[in-house]
Design a protein around this motif. Structure first.
Motif, PDB file in Angstrom:
ATOM      1  N   GLY A  56     -15.001  63.865   0.447  1.00  0.00           N
ATOM      2  CA  GLY A  56     -15.476  64.985  -0.166  1.00  0.00           C
ATOM      3  C   GLY A  56     -16.937  64.801  -0.272  1.00  0.00           C
ATOM      4  N   GLY A  57     -17.665  65.820  -0.500  1.00  0.00           N
ATOM      5  CA  GLY A  57     -19.124  66.188  -0.683  1.00  0.00           C
ATOM      6  C   GLY A  57     -19.809  65.242  -1.488  1.00  0.00           C
ATOM      7  N   THR A  58     -21.152  65.326  -1.702  1.00  0.00           N
ATOM      8  CA  THR A  58     -21.648  64.572  -2.555  1.00  0.00           C
ATOM      9  C   THR A  58     -21.772  65.404  -3.976  1.00  0.00           C
ATOM     10  N   ILE A  59     -22.176  64.663  -5.142  1.00  0.00           N
ATOM     11  CA  ILE A  59     -22.475  65.349  -6.313  1.00  0.00           C
ATOM     12  C   ILE A  59     -23.793  65.409  -6.668  1.00  0.00           C
ATOM     13  N   HIS A  60     -24.443  66.471  -6.686  1.00  0.00           N
ATOM     14  CA  HIS A  60     -25.897  66.401  -7.090  1.00  0.00           C
ATOM     15  C   HIS A  60     -26.110  66.253  -8.446  1.00  0.00           C
ATOM     16  N   LEU A  61     -27.097  65.385  -8.658  1.00  0.00           N
ATOM     17  CA  LEU A  61     -27.558  65.113 -10.206  1.00  0.00           C
ATOM     18  C   LEU A  61     -28.766  65.771 -10.433  1.00  0.00           C
ATOM     19  N   ASP A  62     -29.852  65.552  -9.912  1.00  0.00           N
ATOM     20  CA  ASP A  62     -31.187  66.127 -10.332  1.00  0.00           C
ATOM     21  C   ASP A  62     -32.186  65.865  -9.014  1.00  0.00           C
ATOM     22  N   GLU A  63     -33.330  66.681  -9.338  1.00  0.00           N
ATOM     23  CA  GLU A  63     -34.333  66.545  -8.393  1.00  0.00           C
ATOM     24  C   GLU A  63     -35.798  66.386  -9.145  1.00  0.00           C
ATOM     25  N   ALA A  64     -36.656  65.669  -8.526  1.00  0.00           N
ATOM     26  CA  ALA A  64     -38.136  65.527  -9.363  1.00  0.00           C
ATOM     27  C   ALA A  64     -38.918  65.118  -8.224  1.00  0.00           C
ATOM     28  N   ARG A  65     -40.195  65.279  -8.680  1.00  0.00           N
ATOM     29  CA  ARG A  65     -41.574  64.874  -7.851  1.00  0.00           C
ATOM     30  C   ARG A  65     -41.697  63.374  -7.934  1.00  0.00           C
TER      31      ARG A  65
END
Length: 160
Positions: free
Chosen positions: A120-129
């Motif tokens: 299956g696909g990835t599980i997105h957790l978070d994004e940050a600079r």
């Protein structure tokens, strides 16, 4: 600028369990935006009414948005629950289906954290600079779920 909006944080952590949840700032921001949309409705122009309805819609979306991820080594599961406008979507994924926790660079100076799955696909957790908060989050998950931790500041994320 709005990195904190929709960010996840560790709510509770034990040696065998880690719970991630959206920050409260997302809900408060949603209600503030909905309030601003209500204020736009009080202005006597048609454009203000249309814009006010749209702004209220976005505000209620943010205010009702909920996301909870629970990595539980004792049960051997990742439990995911998401709510948008009160509609709930749940999933339970066995930990052995997970491959690694990845913090990777993305175009434009953004770092992204996600869980790679074997199937299956990835599980997105978070994004940050900045990668530091994402690494802290990834390390907590990696310790509890006994997953490999990958940090690559040169690779483009799988979601691109």
């Amino acid at each position: 600028m709005l990195d904190w909006l929709g960010s996840v944080q560790v709510r509770k952590r034990t040696p065998t369990r880690v719970e991630l949840d959206l920050t409260r700032a997302t809900q408060w921001t949603g209600w503030a935006i909905a309030g601003a949309g209500g204020w736009l409705l009080t202005i006597g122009h048609l454009w203000a009414h249309l814009l006010g309805v749209a702004v209220i819609g976005v505000g209620v979306l943010l205010a009702t948005l909920q996301r909870k991820l629970v990595f539980d080594r004792d049960d051997g599961l990742l439990r995911s629950e998401q709510r948008i406008f009160g509609v709930r979507r749940r999933a339970a994924i066995p930990l052995f289906h997970l491959k690694a926790v990845v913090v990777s660079a993305r175009r434009g100076g953004i770092y992204v954290a996600y869980v790679e799955r074997r199937i299956g696909g990835t599980i997105h957790l978070d994004e940050a600079r900045r990668p530091a908060p994402l690494l802290k989050l990834a390390e907590a998950i990696s310790d509890v779920a006994e997953l490999r931790l990958e940090y690559d500041a040169t690779r483009i994320a799988a979601s691109d």
